[in-house]
Scaffold this motif. Structure first.
Motif, PDB file in Angstrom:
ATOM      1  N   GLU A 174       0.819  -1.216   0.000  1.00  0.00           N
ATOM      2  CA  GLU A 174       0.000   0.000   0.000  1.00  0.00           C
ATOM      3  C   GLU A 174       0.847   1.258   0.000  1.00  0.00           C
ATOM      4  N   GLU A 175       1.916   1.274   0.784  1.00  0.00           N
ATOM      5  CA  GLU A 175       2.732   2.485   0.873  1.00  0.00           C
ATOM      6  C   GLU A 175       3.423   2.800  -0.458  1.00  0.00           C
ATOM      7  N   ARG A 187       0.886   4.226  -2.773  1.00  0.00           N
ATOM      8  CA  ARG A 187       0.551   5.628  -2.488  1.00  0.00           C
ATOM      9  C   ARG A 187       1.600   6.574  -3.083  1.00  0.00           C
ATOM     10  N   ALA A 224       1.003   6.717  -6.694  1.00  0.00           N
ATOM     11  CA  ALA A 224      -0.216   7.488  -6.965  1.00  0.00           C
ATOM     12  C   ALA A 224       0.053   8.987  -6.874  1.00  0.00           C
ATOM     13  N   GLU A 225       0.939   9.377  -5.958  1.00  0.00           N
ATOM     14  CA  GLU A 225       1.282  10.803  -5.874  1.00  0.00           C
ATOM     15  C   GLU A 225       1.993  11.267  -7.142  1.00  0.00           C
ATOM     16  N   ALA A 255      -3.807  14.021   1.061  1.00  0.00           N
ATOM     17  CA  ALA A 255      -3.921  12.580   1.288  1.00  0.00           C
ATOM     18  C   ALA A 255      -5.268  12.040   0.817  1.00  0.00           C
ATOM     19  N   VAL A 274      -5.021  11.390  -2.891  1.00  0.00           N
ATOM     20  CA  VAL A 274      -4.238  10.189  -3.176  1.00  0.00           C
ATOM     21  C   VAL A 274      -5.088   8.943  -2.966  1.00  0.00           C
ATOM     22  N   GLN A 275      -5.822   8.892  -1.856  1.00  0.00           N
ATOM     23  CA  GLN A 275      -6.666   7.726  -1.586  1.00  0.00           C
ATOM     24  C   GLN A 275      -7.798   7.619  -2.608  1.00  0.00           C
ATOM     25  N   TYR A 308      -7.624   8.493  -5.755  1.00  0.00           N
ATOM     26  CA  TYR A 308      -7.013   7.924  -6.958  1.00  0.00           C
ATOM     27  C   TYR A 308      -6.846   6.408  -6.821  1.00  0.00           C
ATOM     28  N   LEU A 309      -6.400   5.964  -5.652  1.00  0.00           N
ATOM     29  CA  LEU A 309      -6.214   4.523  -5.444  1.00  0.00           C
ATOM     30  C   LEU A 309      -7.537   3.773  -5.542  1.00  0.00           C
ATOM     31  N   PRO A 318      -8.129   0.531   2.482  1.00  0.00           N
ATOM     32  CA  PRO A 318      -6.945   1.095   3.154  1.00  0.00           C
ATOM     33  C   PRO A 318      -6.722   0.466   4.522  1.00  0.00           C
ATOM     34  N   MET A 351       0.225  13.508   2.268  1.00  0.00           N
ATOM     35  CA  MET A 351       0.334  12.117   2.694  1.00  0.00           C
ATOM     36  C   MET A 351       1.483  11.963   3.687  1.00  0.00           C
TER      37      MET A 351
END
Length: 312
Positions: free
Chosen positions: A35-36, A39, A42-43, A143, A146-147, A149-150, A163, A176
């Motif tokens: 996940e990290e 992220r 995604a940024e 943040a 970003v979430q 987009y995910l 998440p 984030m």
């Protein structure tokens, strides 16, 4: 020339965005999901998306200047309706990888002076395009964005993901948080991390594991109820052991276990004769193996049988 360069750069980044989106979906589909790392990608995806938007807006500004090039040529000062457009192009020239904008910046500095260039770089009077100013900003995205987009990527590629650390109301508008490493497993490759060992025992349907930190839970012993124990469990098995040949016990056992023979049509005289002949052959074969002390009794039996034969 700058417009065509903007179109080429925009198409190239659009193709890379699709590959990056697929890579993020693969990271979130792993078990456990990375996940990290997703992220962070995604940024970068959001920043490229912002850059494509800025390309399109700057391309429109270049087209407008191309249409009004005659007005700019005959004017000593910048027309009021073109100040925002020209200042935005000057501001964006060092922040994007379009070399034609650097040429445009030099031309406007030579025409309108260095002070005009400094005012454009510092956004004096707030003349810059706010949308371009935001898209080319060095500030990281929020943040919450970003979430979002995910989640959109997981929905597009049909990936089941949620998440691990949910966002709070205070963290949504902030950038984030830096990675803490919760999505990275311990050093399994080097063997220096905690090792999860399987003991082989089970408690119910769950297998017992040991990680080196806690005591191994013992499985309860299996107790057999006395109601299930019967005498047949301790009875000796019925095994038939044949007796040795030419022994009395063997002859008795074998004779007792033989089934009765069917009646025969042979006359009794022939039966007796046949029986005597068989006995003679058996006695003759047994006489070689018997000791000398039993020969006298054998001869007396033969003599008695010969007398019986004479009387028939």
């Amino acid at each position: 020339m700058a417009v065509s360069r903007f179109n080429i750069a925009s198409n190239k980044k659009s193709a890379l965005l699709k590959q990056n989106m697929r890579a993020i979906a693969v990271l979130l589909a792993e078990d456990p999901p990375k996940e990290e790392k997703a992220r962070i990608k995604a940024e970068a995806l959001i920043r490229d998306d912002y850059m494509i938007e800025a390309y399109d807006i700057l391309s429109l500004n270049c087209e407008l200047l191309h249409e009004r090039i005659k007005l700019i040529t005959h004017s000593k000062e910048c027309p009021p309706d073109l100040i925002s457009c020209v200042s935005t192009l000057i501001y964006a020239s060092p922040r994007i990888d379009i070399p034609e904008l650097l040429v445009i910046r030099k031309q406007f500095r030579a025409k309108y002076g260095k002070q005009f260039e400094e005012d454009a770089m510092n956004n004096a009077g707030g003349v810059l395009n706010e949308r371009v100013l935001t898209k080319l900003s060095v500030q990281p995205p929020a943040a919450y964005l970003v979430q979002t987009y995910l989640e959109q990527i997981c929905e597009k590629y049909e990936v089941s993901w949620s998440p691990t650390v949910p966002l709070t109301a205070q963290n949504m508008a902030e950038p984030m948080a830096p990675p803490s490493g919760f999505s990275i497993p311990h050093g399994q490759g080097t063997g220096l991390g905690p090792v999860i060992a399987t003991t082989g025992a089970t408690i119910g349907d769950e297998e017992i594991t040991y990680d080196g930190n806690n005591d191994i839970p013992m499985a309860p012993a299996k107790v057999t109820s006395q109601s299930h124990v019967s005498k047949d469990d301790f009875a000796e098995p019925d095994i038939f052991i044949p007796a040795a040949p030419n022994s009395e016990s063997g002859s008795k056992t074998s004779s007792s276990m033989l089934a009765p023979s069917a009646p025969s049509d042979v006359p009794p005289d022939k039966k007796e004769n046949g029986k005597d002949e068989d006995d003679d052959e058996n006695n003759g074969m047994a006489s070689d193996s018997q000791p000398s002390g039993g020969r006298q009794s054998t001869y007396e039996d033969l003599a008695a049988r010969f007398d019986n034969l004479k009387n028939l």
